[in-house]
Design a protein around this motif. Structure first.
Motif, PDB file in Angstrom:
ATOM      1  N   UNK A  57       0.832  -1.207   0.000  1.00  0.00           N
ATOM      2  CA  UNK A  57       0.000   0.000   0.000  1.00  0.00           C
ATOM      3  C   UNK A  57       0.867   1.257   0.000  1.00  0.00           C
ATOM      4  N   UNK A  58       1.986   1.219   0.750  1.00  0.00           N
ATOM      5  CA  UNK A  58       2.891   2.372   0.781  1.00  0.00           C
ATOM      6  C   UNK A  58       3.541   2.601  -0.574  1.00  0.00           C
ATOM      7  N   UNK A  59       3.960   1.501  -1.238  1.00  0.00           N
ATOM      8  CA  UNK A  59       4.587   1.619  -2.555  1.00  0.00           C
ATOM      9  C   UNK A  59       3.611   2.202  -3.572  1.00  0.00           C
ATOM     10  N   UNK A  60       2.365   1.753  -3.518  1.00  0.00           N
ATOM     11  CA  UNK A  60       1.356   2.276  -4.439  1.00  0.00           C
ATOM     12  C   UNK A  60       1.154   3.767  -4.203  1.00  0.00           C
ATOM     13  N   UNK A  61       1.092   4.146  -2.947  1.00  0.00           N
ATOM     14  CA  UNK A  61       0.878   5.557  -2.617  1.00  0.00           C
ATOM     15  C   UNK A  61       2.092   6.406  -2.974  1.00  0.00           C
ATOM     16  N   UNK A  62       3.284   5.942  -2.582  1.00  0.00           N
ATOM     17  CA  UNK A  62       4.491   6.756  -2.749  1.00  0.00           C
ATOM     18  C   UNK A  62       4.916   6.883  -4.208  1.00  0.00           C
ATOM     19  N   UNK A  63       4.703   5.817  -5.000  1.00  0.00           N
ATOM     20  CA  UNK A  63       5.141   5.834  -6.396  1.00  0.00           C
ATOM     21  C   UNK A  63       4.018   6.137  -7.373  1.00  0.00           C
ATOM     22  N   UNK A  64       2.807   6.293  -6.861  1.00  0.00           N
ATOM     23  CA  UNK A  64       1.678   6.586  -7.735  1.00  0.00           C
ATOM     24  C   UNK A  64       1.315   5.425  -8.644  1.00  0.00           C
ATOM     25  N   UNK A  65       1.527   4.188  -8.156  1.00  0.00           N
ATOM     26  CA  UNK A  65       1.290   3.012  -8.988  1.00  0.00           C
ATOM     27  C   UNK A  65      -0.195   2.828  -9.280  1.00  0.00           C
ATOM     28  N   UNK A  66      -0.489   2.443 -10.513  1.00  0.00           N
ATOM     29  CA  UNK A  66      -1.880   2.179 -10.900  1.00  0.00           C
ATOM     30  C   UNK A  66      -2.092   0.771 -11.423  1.00  0.00           C
ATOM     31  N   UNK A  67      -0.989   0.002 -11.545  1.00  0.00           N
ATOM     32  CA  UNK A  67      -1.087  -1.358 -12.078  1.00  0.00           C
ATOM     33  C   UNK A  67      -0.254  -2.307 -11.227  1.00  0.00           C
ATOM     34  N   UNK A  72      -6.755  -3.293   0.943  1.00  0.00           N
ATOM     35  CA  UNK A  72      -5.815  -2.229   1.298  1.00  0.00           C
ATOM     36  C   UNK A  72      -6.181  -0.895   0.646  1.00  0.00           C
ATOM     37  N   UNK A  73      -7.158  -0.922  -0.265  1.00  0.00           N
ATOM     38  CA  UNK A  73      -7.460   0.283  -1.042  1.00  0.00           C
ATOM     39  C   UNK A  73      -8.952   0.601  -0.989  1.00  0.00           C
ATOM     40  N   UNK A  74      -9.256   1.873  -1.026  1.00  0.00           N
ATOM     41  CA  UNK A  74     -10.649   2.277  -1.218  1.00  0.00           C
ATOM     42  C   UNK A  74     -11.080   1.854  -2.615  1.00  0.00           C
ATOM     43  N   UNK A  75     -12.364   1.547  -2.809  1.00  0.00           N
ATOM     44  CA  UNK A  75     -12.817   1.052  -4.128  1.00  0.00           C
ATOM     45  C   UNK A  75     -12.371   1.920  -5.296  1.00  0.00           C
TER      46      UNK A  75
END
Length: 471
Positions: A209-219, A241-244
């Motif tokens: 979840x941190x990596x997705x948030x920090x790097x702006x990952x979408x995939x 781990x994510x809001x819908x």
């Protein structure tokens, strides 16, 4: 239209660097902690001009050949033997030939010289030399891989003997229509966390979840175990781990762990009951399922995948040039692109998909996947290819498992940082792959002469690989 370059292959050499991983890389039932990176150097003659070309790739055990009775050491030996079987084919080819002609000639000679090696192992050997030849052509022509491909400097064409399913298709016209992407979404690998001894560690969902948030990952790319119950629970944990509205798109990687199609139907049924994926959301968020069945069974005549509620792609089963043709007959819609399996093979599959998808249909696709390519030559050659597949996202995972530019000198690292500042940056005083708002930049590699880079490896700092006989 520029004529395809015709080459004579004068020299082929192989070198290796040992690579220790900073954390184990698990695929299927195997965890990898170290393996050599192979570097290839070729010398070619085109008319009166002589030039060099280079490539690099990890010689990954337990992926090209997953037979359980063979050791990892034997796997690497077989990959090395495949290099020399391919080398013999390139060096003995008659006359000056295009890259595509050499590809087809060596396909036959490697099969004759190394019939006991699995097809995917043979593909690895041929692909390393093919990449170096492509690099040599780009350097001689002072052009980028994208420009050379759009001009079809490889001489790709179809006949009854080669890609007869595309007979009548103008390969040059299709390749000329390709537009390289300067930005590609990074599809982040969500592996199974394991310790140095291969045992399971607690879930790293918070780190994801941190990596997705920090790097702006979408995939994302989510690894599966082969158990529908366990895999559905894992996907649900990740979704939680994510809001819908913030749930990334994801692909699923079966890594040959499912025994049969019945298990895939069970998996899909359980996924469809996950709250975040109910209704149409499963089809919208789950991009495709990659190589769920073992390669020995995946293309059997009894396999029918057309009624699954998600697209399925082959990866390990893409071991011969016509594999995707046979896979589509079984209901597969996608095929992976990996430079380690062959650049020409991937480009022909791109032509197949563009031809099949003309109009508004999306009958099939090429998806760029990764086998731990390392920053430098391997990553940049693979990303150069990915940028031409038509895909908007590509898996890249080598930076997660090995320290960037490991084994290379500070001087070489600096050359890559200077020439490709859009692709690399400094993090905690170390050179790292630059992920900006979830994307990788392919701008510099799409424009530089050479296949992904003009940097020359310091081969004198490496151990030469000596010839091994095929067993």
């Amino acid at each position: 239209m520029v004529d395809a370059l015709k080459l004579r292959v004068l020299e082929v050499q192989f070198f290796q660097l040992p690579m220790a991983f900073k954390k184990p890389f698990r695929f299927g039932a195997y965890s990898l902690s170290e393996c050599p990176q192979v570097f290839t150097r070729v010398v070619v003659q085109a008319g009166e001009c002589v030039g060099e070309g280079f490539s690099a790739e990890l010689a990954v055990p337990r992926w090209f050949d997953k037979r359980p009775h063979l050791s990892a050491e034997r796997n690497v030996d077989d990959l090395f033997a495949a290099l020399f079987a391919a080398r013999n084919g390139y060096l003995t080819a008659d006359g000056a030939r295009t890259v595509f002609e050499l590809h087809n000639i060596v396909n036959s000679t490697v099969l004759q010289d190394a019939p006991t090696l699995p097809a995917l192992v043979r593909s690895f050997g041929q692909a390393q030399i093919e990449k170096a030849l492509i690099d040599a052509v780009c350097r001689l022509a002072s052009t980028s891989f994208a420009q050379a491909t759009r001009a079809n400097l490889w001489g790709i064409g179809f006949s009854e003997a080669c890609a007869p399913d595309l007979l009548g298709v103008d390969a040059s016209a299709v390749l000329q229509s390709l537009v390289p992407r300067d930005k590609m979404w990074l599809r982040h690998t969500v592996g199974f966390p394991v310790s140095r001894d291969g045992s399971a560690e607690p879930s790293a969902l918070s780190e994801l979840a941190s990596a997705v948030r920090d790097q702006g990952l979408r995939f994302l790319k989510i690894k599966l175990s082969g158990s529908p119950d366990a895999d559905a629970r894992r996907v649900e944990e990740i979704c939680a781990q994510f809001a819908p509205a913030e749930l990334p798109f994801f692909s699923l990687d079966g890594n040959e762990q499912y025994a049969g199609v019945e298990g895939l139907h069970n998996l899909c049924a359980q996924l469809s009951r996950i709250p975040a994926l109910k209704g149409e959301r499963l089809g919208k968020k789950c991009l495709f399922l990659e190589q769920p069945l073992p390669r020995e069974k995946a293309l059997d005549a009894t396999v029918r995948l057309g009624d699954l509620p998600m697209a399925v792609a082959i990866d390990e089963s893409d071991d011969e040039d016509d594999a995707f043709v046979r896979a589509r007959q079984r209901g597969y819609r996608g095929v992976s692109s990996k430079a380690c399996k062959g650049v020409i093979r991937s480009l022909v599959n791109v032509v197949r998909c563009l031809h099949a998808n003309r109009g508004d249909s999306l009958k099939c696709f090429v998806t760029p996947e990764d086998l731990c390519t390392q920053p430098g030559w391997a990553l940049q050659q693979d990303l150069s290819l990915a940028a031409l597949t038509g895909a908007s996202h590509a898996e890249k995972n080598g930076h997660q498992y090995v320290a960037s530019f490991a084994g290379l000198s500070d001087g070489i690292t600096s050359k890559f940082m200077e020439a490709h500042a859009d692709l690399y940056g400094m993090t905690d005083s170390s050179a790292r792959l630059r992920v900006a708002e979830g994307r990788l930049s392919a701008s510099s590699i799409n424009r530089c002469a050479g296949f992904g880079t003009l940097v020359v490896p310091e081969l004198d700092r490496m151990a030469e690989v000596h010839e091994l006989e095929v067993r």
